[in-house]
Design a protein around this motif. Structure first.
Motif, PDB file in Angstrom:
ATOM      1  N   ILE A   3      -1.772 -10.430   5.113  1.00 17.48           N
ATOM      2  CA  ILE A   3      -3.367 -10.387   5.757  1.00 17.48           C
ATOM      3  C   ILE A   3      -3.673 -12.100   5.485  1.00 17.48           C
ATOM      4  O   ILE A   3      -3.830 -12.460   4.603  1.00 17.48           O
ATOM      5  CB  ILE A   3      -4.359  -9.793   4.844  1.00 17.48           C
ATOM      6  CG1 ILE A   3      -4.106  -8.277   4.607  1.00 17.48           C
ATOM      7  CG2 ILE A   3      -5.932 -10.014   5.426  1.00 17.48           C
ATOM      8  CD1 ILE A   3      -5.289  -7.481   3.931  1.00 17.48           C
ATOM      9  N   LYS A  39      -9.560 -13.383  10.651  1.00 16.49           N
ATOM     10  CA  LYS A  39      -8.511 -12.613   9.852  1.00 16.49           C
ATOM     11  C   LYS A  39      -7.603 -11.861  10.670  1.00 16.49           C
ATOM     12  O   LYS A  39      -8.155 -11.319  11.641  1.00 16.49           O
ATOM     13  CB  LYS A  39      -9.548 -11.637   9.010  1.00 16.49           C
ATOM     14  CG  LYS A  39      -8.806 -10.417   8.067  1.00 16.49           C
ATOM     15  CD  LYS A  39      -9.764  -9.567   7.334  1.00 16.49           C
ATOM     16  CE  LYS A  39      -9.182  -8.710   6.368  1.00 16.49           C
ATOM     17  NZ  LYS A  39      -9.868  -7.909   5.697  1.00 16.49           N
ATOM     18  N   TYR A  40      -6.647 -11.686  10.155  1.00 17.16           N
ATOM     19  CA  TYR A  40      -5.305 -11.139  11.244  1.00 17.16           C
ATOM     20  C   TYR A  40      -4.370 -10.269  10.124  1.00 17.16           C
ATOM     21  O   TYR A  40      -3.724 -10.600   9.020  1.00 17.16           O
ATOM     22  CB  TYR A  40      -4.655 -12.252  11.865  1.00 17.16           C
ATOM     23  CG  TYR A  40      -3.319 -11.701  12.513  1.00 17.16           C
ATOM     24  CD1 TYR A  40      -3.515 -11.003  13.661  1.00 17.16           C
ATOM     25  CD2 TYR A  40      -2.062 -11.766  12.170  1.00 17.16           C
ATOM     26  CE1 TYR A  40      -2.581 -10.646  14.516  1.00 17.16           C
ATOM     27  CE2 TYR A  40      -0.947 -11.655  12.980  1.00 17.16           C
ATOM     28  CZ  TYR A  40      -1.150 -10.762  14.279  1.00 17.16           C
ATOM     29  OH  TYR A  40      -0.258 -10.494  15.083  1.00 17.16           O
ATOM     30  N   GLU A  41      -3.968  -9.199  10.219  1.00 12.36           N
ATOM     31  CA  GLU A  41      -3.200  -8.440   9.504  1.00 12.36           C
ATOM     32  C   GLU A  41      -1.773  -8.378  10.370  1.00 12.36           C
ATOM     33  O   GLU A  41      -1.673  -7.886  11.363  1.00 12.36           O
ATOM     34  CB  GLU A  41      -3.756  -6.942   9.500  1.00 12.36           C
ATOM     35  CG  GLU A  41      -5.007  -6.855   8.532  1.00 12.36           C
ATOM     36  CD  GLU A  41      -5.380  -5.693   8.061  1.00 12.36           C
ATOM     37  OE1 GLU A  41      -4.641  -4.602   8.393  1.00 12.36           O
ATOM     38  OE2 GLU A  41      -6.489  -5.354   7.345  1.00 12.36           O
ATOM     39  N   LYS A  71       2.321  -5.589   4.272  1.00  7.42           N
ATOM     40  CA  LYS A  71       1.618  -6.243   5.303  1.00  7.42           C
ATOM     41  C   LYS A  71       0.923  -7.643   4.648  1.00  7.42           C
ATOM     42  O   LYS A  71       0.576  -7.531   3.557  1.00  7.42           O
ATOM     43  CB  LYS A  71       0.351  -5.368   5.893  1.00  7.42           C
ATOM     44  CG  LYS A  71      -0.607  -5.086   5.037  1.00  7.42           C
ATOM     45  CD  LYS A  71      -1.893  -4.149   5.675  1.00  7.42           C
ATOM     46  CE  LYS A  71      -3.051  -3.740   4.819  1.00  7.42           C
ATOM     47  NZ  LYS A  71      -3.935  -3.135   5.405  1.00  7.42           N
ATOM     48  N   LYS A 127      -6.141 -15.431   6.926  1.00 10.61           N
ATOM     49  CA  LYS A 127      -7.434 -15.798   7.011  1.00 10.61           C
ATOM     50  C   LYS A 127      -7.556 -17.203   7.589  1.00 10.61           C
ATOM     51  O   LYS A 127      -6.849 -18.178   6.964  1.00 10.61           O
ATOM     52  CB  LYS A 127      -8.171 -15.671   5.513  1.00 10.61           C
ATOM     53  CG  LYS A 127      -8.186 -14.220   5.164  1.00 10.61           C
ATOM     54  CD  LYS A 127      -9.143 -14.375   3.671  1.00 10.61           C
ATOM     55  CE  LYS A 127      -8.921 -12.793   3.377  1.00 10.61           C
ATOM     56  NZ  LYS A 127      -9.647 -12.753   1.847  1.00 10.61           N
ATOM     57  N   PRO A 170       1.853  -6.095   9.691  1.00 15.09           N
ATOM     58  CA  PRO A 170       2.628  -5.286   8.929  1.00 15.09           C
ATOM     59  C   PRO A 170       4.072  -5.789   9.029  1.00 15.09           C
ATOM     60  O   PRO A 170       4.680  -6.482   9.993  1.00 15.09           O
ATOM     61  CB  PRO A 170       2.487  -3.985   9.671  1.00 15.09           C
ATOM     62  CG  PRO A 170       2.291  -4.254  11.212  1.00 15.09           C
ATOM     63  CD  PRO A 170       1.347  -5.622  10.979  1.00 15.09           C
ATOM     64  N   THR A 202       0.771  -1.290  -0.058  1.00 14.48           N
ATOM     65  CA  THR A 202      -0.065  -0.020  -0.242  1.00 14.48           C
ATOM     66  C   THR A 202       0.962   1.241  -0.088  1.00 14.48           C
ATOM     67  O   THR A 202       2.002   1.285   0.657  1.00 14.48           O
ATOM     68  CB  THR A 202      -0.905   0.114   1.045  1.00 14.48           C
ATOM     69  OG1 THR A 202      -0.143  -0.132   2.549  1.00 14.48           O
ATOM     70  CG2 THR A 202      -1.853  -1.160   1.087  1.00 14.48           C
TER      71      THR A 202
END
Length: 300
Positions: free
Chosen positions: A148, A171-173, A146, A150, A175, A135
């Motif tokens: 992501i 769901k877990y992000e 990052k 699932k 970075p 991004t």
């Protein structure tokens, strides 16, 4: 740095050409004084100096920032494309990644295993699916990477403890910050506009004043960083002055004193530049060692 050099040799060439073709003699025969002959050169040098000053304040720092961010963005894309199916990926410091299946040049992963290790804890993530997202809000910002995940399980253990923690997320992000994506302090100074750089200098000065006794080693490092920031700031004022002076010096070197005399203007120009930059870079090295103030060194 190129503009003052170009100005010096352009002035030498122009005045040398006028001297060789006796145009100087013709101009003087019309009653023009030395100042009137100098006036066009002086006006041109002041105009170019003003343009360079304007560029140094905002345009060049912003272009440095955008160029650096573009390099980081391309490196980030290259980093993502190196992720292959069935191969352990260890290019990111402190992270080991493995995926049974990789799609879209490393962006979409299936059956992912990732181990993260640092000074405080060790963490293992196992996920059915994972996605790498790059991004960048705008061209002036550094891009961010990052993961992501699932439907994953996270197993975490803190260093020095035998107990484990387990988390289950839909769901877990996560970075990613790496040293390769962080520009150096000097690069940051060059990427700041003059107004922001001045604010940064004031902030550093306040931090140094706030240090307590006994923190001399830390203070020394901060003073070196402050000196580098001040050198960058004053250089933006110095370059336009350099340009004006170099053009005027080239004007003097370019004129022959006697008709038919040998003209060594370019040689004089090279000797002048070598002597000037020896003193200039020696002064910068002294300023970085906090022996003399940056402003004194730059403008001397």
């Amino acid at each position: 740095m190129a503009m003052p050099l170009a100005g010096l040799f352009a002035a030498i060439y122009v005045m040398g050409k006028l001297s060789d073709e006796n145009e100087i003699t013709a101009i003087r025969s019309f009653g023009f004084s030395k100042f009137k002959m100098l006036l066009p050169i002086l006006l041109i040098s002041l105009t170019l100096g003003g343009i360079l000053f304007s560029l140094n304040r905002n345009v060049i720092p912003n272009s440095q920032k955008r160029f650096k961010n573009e390099i980081v963005r391309l490196n980030s894309k290259g980093l993502i494309s190196q992720i292959k199916r069935g191969v352990f990926f260890t290019e990111i410091p402190g992270i080991t990644l493995f995926a049974e299946n990789v799609k879209d040049r490393g962006r979409n992963l299936e059956k992912v295993f990732m181990n993260i290790s640092n000074d405080s804890m060790e963490q293992t993530i196992m996920s059915e699916k994972g996605e790498l997202v790059l991004t960048q809000k705008n061209k002036n910002d550094l891009p961010k990477i990052k993961f992501i995940f699932k439907n994953e399980n996270i197993l975490r253990r803190y260093n020095g403890k035998d107990q484990y923690e387990k988390f289950i997320f839909e769901k877990y992000e996560f970075p990613i910050n790496t040293m390769s994506l962080t520009p150096s302090q000097i690069t940051k100074d060059r990427m700041l506009t003059s107004a922001k750089l001045k604010s940064e200098i004031k902030r550093k000065e306040l931090e140094i004043r706030a240090l307590k006794e006994g923190e001399n080693r830390h203070k020394r490092g901060m003073e070196v960083g402050l000196a580098k920031s001040k050198l960058e700031y004053f250089m933006r004022f110095n370059s336009p002055v350099q340009l004006i002076l170099f053009i005027l010096i080239g004007h003097c070197f370019g004129i022959k004193k006697l008709r038919g005399a040998e003209n060594n203007s370019s040689t004089y120009g090279v000797i002048f530049l070598v002597a000037y930059y020896i003193v200039f870079f020696f002064g910068i090295s002294i300023a970085k060692k906090i022996i003399l103030p940056p402003a004194v060194v730059i403008f001397f």
